[in-house]
Design a protein around this motif. Structure first.
Motif: not given
Length: 127
Positions: A79-98
């Protein structure tokens, strides 16, 4: 240290069989009718590893309304690593993410990463 691999990386294919098996084992739970090969070829697909251990994958795709969505799957007890991976990937896009949460655990994960409820079980991370 978390490393990210995409299908264009040769090393990606060292984890391909394990990742494909993981995807197929949870495919029904994450409500994706597409094959593993399809999502590797037709989405922005990211495989996450930690010390040569597969964490899981997150893939981004554009829906019929032009919105960027994500879906993902991971090995248990990460779970902790999953959160880290998700947070990291959110920075890769410059638009709202659903994202559509299929259960309470995935909804909590999204909320912890800065998403807000958009409607029913759909969440949005606003840029």
């Amino acid at each position: 240290m978390i490393r990210v691999l995409i299908p264009l990386n040769k090393e990606f294919y060292l984890f391909y069989p394990e990742c494909k098996n993981l995807y197929e084992s949870v495919q029904e739970k994450i409500c994706d009718p597409n094959s593993f090969d399809f999502i590797c070829r037709n989405t922005y697909f990211y495989l996450f590893i930690d010390e040569n251990r597969l964490i899981g994958a997150i893939y981004y795709f554009v829906d019929k309304d032009g919105k960027l969505f994500l879906n993902g799957f991971a090995n248990k007890k990460m779970h902790k690593l999953n959160l880290e991976c998700l947070k990291m990937s959110l920075d890769w896009f410059d638009t709202d993410i659903y994202a559509q949460a299929q259960n309470r655990a995935s909804a909590l994960c999204l909320l912890r990463c800065g998403f807000r409820r958009y409607k029913e079980n759909v969440f949005v991370f606003e840029k």
